[in-house]
Write a protein that holds these residues in place. Structure first.
Motif, mmCIF file in Angstrom:
data_model
loop_
_atom_site.group_PDB
_atom_site.id
_atom_site.type_symbol
_atom_site.label_atom_id
_atom_site.label_comp_id
_atom_site.label_asym_id
_atom_site.label_seq_id
_atom_site.Cartn_x
_atom_site.Cartn_y
_atom_site.Cartn_z
ATOM 1 N N HIS A 50 0.829 -1.198 0.000
ATOM 2 C CA HIS A 50 0.000 0.000 0.000
ATOM 3 C C HIS A 50 0.869 1.257 0.000
ATOM 4 O O HIS A 50 1.856 1.341 0.733
ATOM 5 N N TYR A 52 0.611 5.825 -0.837
ATOM 6 C CA TYR A 52 -0.166 7.016 -1.169
ATOM 7 C C TYR A 52 0.484 7.635 -2.401
ATOM 8 O O TYR A 52 1.689 7.883 -2.407
ATOM 9 N N LEU A 72 -7.706 -3.180 -0.845
ATOM 10 C CA LEU A 72 -7.386 -2.019 -0.003
ATOM 11 C C LEU A 72 -8.158 -2.029 1.314
ATOM 12 O O LEU A 72 -7.761 -1.363 2.262
ATOM 13 N N VAL A 78 -6.243 3.834 4.872
ATOM 14 C CA VAL A 78 -6.534 4.077 3.455
ATOM 15 C C VAL A 78 -7.077 5.490 3.274
ATOM 16 O O VAL A 78 -7.885 5.967 4.063
ATOM 17 N N LYS A 79 -6.577 6.145 2.228
ATOM 18 C CA LYS A 79 -6.994 7.509 1.894
ATOM 19 C C LYS A 79 -7.442 7.569 0.439
ATOM 20 O O LYS A 79 -7.346 6.581 -0.299
ATOM 21 N N SER A 82 -4.837 6.351 -2.030
ATOM 22 C CA SER A 82 -4.238 5.039 -1.761
ATOM 23 C C SER A 82 -4.280 4.170 -3.005
ATOM 24 O O SER A 82 -5.276 4.144 -3.728
ATOM 25 N N PRO A 102 2.719 4.341 3.959
ATOM 26 C CA PRO A 102 1.892 4.620 5.138
ATOM 27 C C PRO A 102 2.700 4.364 6.422
ATOM 28 O O PRO A 102 3.804 3.827 6.366
ATOM 29 N N GLN A 105 2.375 -1.269 7.409
ATOM 30 C CA GLN A 105 1.673 -2.200 6.530
ATOM 31 C C GLN A 105 1.119 -3.314 7.416
ATOM 32 O O GLN A 105 1.693 -3.629 8.450
#
Length: 106
Positions: A50, A52, A72, A78-79, A82, A102, A105
């Motif tokens: 993951h 960003y 996800l 999460v954004k 992401s 991030p 993880q």
């Protein structure tokens, strides 16, 4: 080949040339970038890659497929920007891509 900037959660930046055809996750693993684990090896089955997508790049990437969207759900924090780095394939159009890891993880 594309120059990709990986930014660790703590702010350390890594600027690397990733060969066309690899994924952003493959580039992170090849150059030992901390914070992108890729435990499943890029099979979109774990969410440990993951990232960003920063700097307006999120809108320039191909839309995510349903499997990535579903995976996800297993990622931390999460954004809107992401993505799973195993699903971002390198091509010349991604030269300058910026991704940030991030805080952790799963």
């Amino acid at each position: 080949m594309a120059k990709i900037t990986y930014i660790e959660n703590g702010g350390t930046e890594h600027h690397v040339d990733v060969p066309t055809g690899l994924s952003v996750m493959d580039g992170a693993r090849r150059f030992t970038i901390p914070g992108i684990d890729g435990d499943c090896g890029g099979a979109c089955a774990c969410a440990t890659c993951h990232v960003y997508v920063e700097g307006g790049w999120a809108e320039r990437l191909p839309p995510m497929e349903e499997i990535e969207h579903d995976m996800l759900d297993f990622a931390f924090d999460v954004k809107e920007n992401s993505r799973l780095s195993c699903q971002i394939k390198i091509d010349d159009g991604l030269d300058g891509l910026i991704v940030r890891t991030p805080p952790r993880q799963y």
